[in-house]
Structure formats: C-alpha cells, structure tokens
Design a protein around this motif. Sequence first.
Motif, PDB file in Angstrom:
ATOM      1  N   GLY A 128       0.819  -1.221   0.000  1.00  0.00           N
ATOM      2  CA  GLY A 128       0.000   0.000   0.000  1.00  0.00           C
ATOM      3  C   GLY A 128       0.843   1.256   0.000  1.00  0.00           C
ATOM      4  O   GLY A 128       0.745   2.083   0.897  1.00  0.00           O
ATOM      5  N   GLU A 173       0.430  -1.942  -4.844  1.00  0.00           N
ATOM      6  CA  GLU A 173      -0.442  -0.752  -4.749  1.00  0.00           C
ATOM      7  C   GLU A 173      -1.648  -0.978  -5.657  1.00  0.00           C
ATOM      8  O   GLU A 173      -1.552  -0.862  -6.879  1.00  0.00           O
ATOM      9  N   MET A 184       2.691   1.177   5.727  1.00  0.00           N
ATOM     10  CA  MET A 184       2.410   2.406   6.478  1.00  0.00           C
ATOM     11  C   MET A 184       0.986   2.888   6.180  1.00  0.00           C
ATOM     12  O   MET A 184       0.606   3.077   5.017  1.00  0.00           O
ATOM     13  N   HIS A 185       0.222   3.101   7.225  1.00  0.00           N
ATOM     14  CA  HIS A 185      -1.135   3.683   7.126  1.00  0.00           C
ATOM     15  C   HIS A 185      -2.029   2.889   6.189  1.00  0.00           C
ATOM     16  O   HIS A 185      -2.830   3.486   5.456  1.00  0.00           O
TER      17      HIS A 185
END
Length: 268
Positions: free
Chosen positions: A75, A98, A142-143
């Motif tokens: 991601g 992604e 991350m996130h």
Amino acid sequence: MITVFVYDCRVDTENEIDRDMPPRREPPRDNGYRDEYTDAAAYVHVFSSTMWPAAAPGLVAALAEVGDGTLVELGAGSGLATAEILAAVPALPMVVAEPSAALRAVLLARLHDLPGGDRVTVHPVSAQRLALPDRIAAVVGMHMIGHLRPDDRRALFAGLSQRLAPGAPVVISTFPPAEAVATGPIEPMRVARGEATYEVTARAEPSGPDSVRWTSDYTTRIGDEVLETTRAEYEWWVHSPERIADELASAGLSARVEGDLVVARPPS
Ligand SMILES: C[S@@+](CC[C@H](N)C(=O)[O-])C[C@H]1O[C@@H](n2cnc3c(N)ncnc32)[C@H](O)[C@@H]1O
C-alpha cells in the motif's frame, strides 16, 4: 531535419494497428476489493506529505538493520515511505503492492525522479494478492493495515513470516480508532499551494463490530471560491498496535510496539 514526436492516441484505422493489440488483461482482483481512493487521489499526496515528517523517523530507525533479499512495501500510495526505504536501504530490489490505479499514477510519476526508483517493481494488486519474494529483506506497510480484514492480515503475516531473511523487520503503522466507535469530526487540515487552499475533514462511524467507515471531505478553494468538493469513504478494520503485535507474534515473529508503529523480526 527537425523531428517532432507526437503522442498520438488515435487508432490508426488505415493500418489497423489495433488488430495487433494483445487482449485486454485486468489486474487480478481480490474478492470485494474496491478502489476507495479514486476520488481522493488528487488530495492524498498533498495531505500525506504534510503529515509525513512525523512518521518518517520511526520507519527509518526500524530499517537501520534489514536482512538480505528483496524489500517489500504494501500500500505505497504516493510513495512517501517508498522514498524513505530507498534512501535507508541502498542497492536492494523492492516490490510494491499498490492496488489503486489512481495512486499508482502518482507513485510511478514520483519513482521516475526518486534516487533508486529504478529498483522498484510496482504490482497493481492488493497486499493479499502480491506474489511474495522467496527471501524478504524488510516489509513496510504504512497507514494501510486497516484496509485488510483480520483474516487477510493473519494470512499475510503467516506468508511473510515464512520468507523473512534473518534480521528482516516487518514495520506496520497503526491508525485509530482501536475499537469500532464513532470518531471525530477531526479538526480541518489545510494546505496552501500557490493560490489554492486544500482542506480535508474526516469522521468515522461504526460499520460493523470490527470496522468503521471513515468519511473524508476534501475541498479546493481559491480565496472564498470553492472550486471542488469531493467525498471519499474508506472501510477500516479497527486494530490497536497491541493487536497487530499479537497477530505478528502468532505468525512466529518477535514483535514490539513503538508508539503507533509495530516492528517485528524473526526470533534470533
Ligand atoms: C492512507 S494510504 C497510505 C499510503 C502510504 N503508505 C503512506 O503512508 O503515505 C493507504 C494505501 O493503502 C492502499 N490499499 C488499500 N487497500 C489495500 C490492500 N488491500 N492492500 C494493499 N494496499 C491497499 C491504498 O490504495 C493506499 O495507497
């Protein structure tokens, strides 16, 4: 002689070049995967880059020691963590999952100019569908972990654990709420670029026992004139840092919580 290159998208009917086109192939889709970032894509990098300085030091510290093999990022969005990983870990190849086409456009454009960007292979798939390298030097998410259902997280962590090189870290950032409770609205965040001001507000409502739906409203203004408003909704599987650490430990890793980051490694 002057040569002019023209980017011509018309179909050449005279030569019928479209006859030679390979059949259209869609990227593999997960059950139920839906790109929630399509409408927000123009805003993601604007706001993420403003928040990024707070997130970077923890990630960079966790990458001070990596294994050998291939770097994996899950991601990547607009590539803010990607840039940190490339700078922190020279030479190793990297694969990225992604799934959002809109954000991949931003990522691929940024990779073109990033030192080490040519080491990165971007896969148009979700984390669940990424073909994992046999030997993994480090994993970064991350996130993004709240986009994965709990059972998908567990399957992913088990797959990663089997492939980690000795010393390879798995770095996962967590994001509230830790329980399925109403959150916000959060204070509007504003970023100025040129004459334009970009604004975002967000709030979350429970959408199930283990999930919330974040609603984010984005606005572009010049002075008092509103040029655009866009709403995006994100389904988010709630988790605490401790819960993610427990799940990584269940996959056989030694995990520790460092603020909102969880860093896990194979036991030495
Ligand atoms: C909030 S953005 C974070 C982007 C970037 N990691 C950062 O920290 O700036 C969440 C990212 O997760 C991606 N994403 C959503 N579902 C995903 C999935 N199932 N697997 C991998 N990535 C996913 C989104 O497309 C988006 O790029």
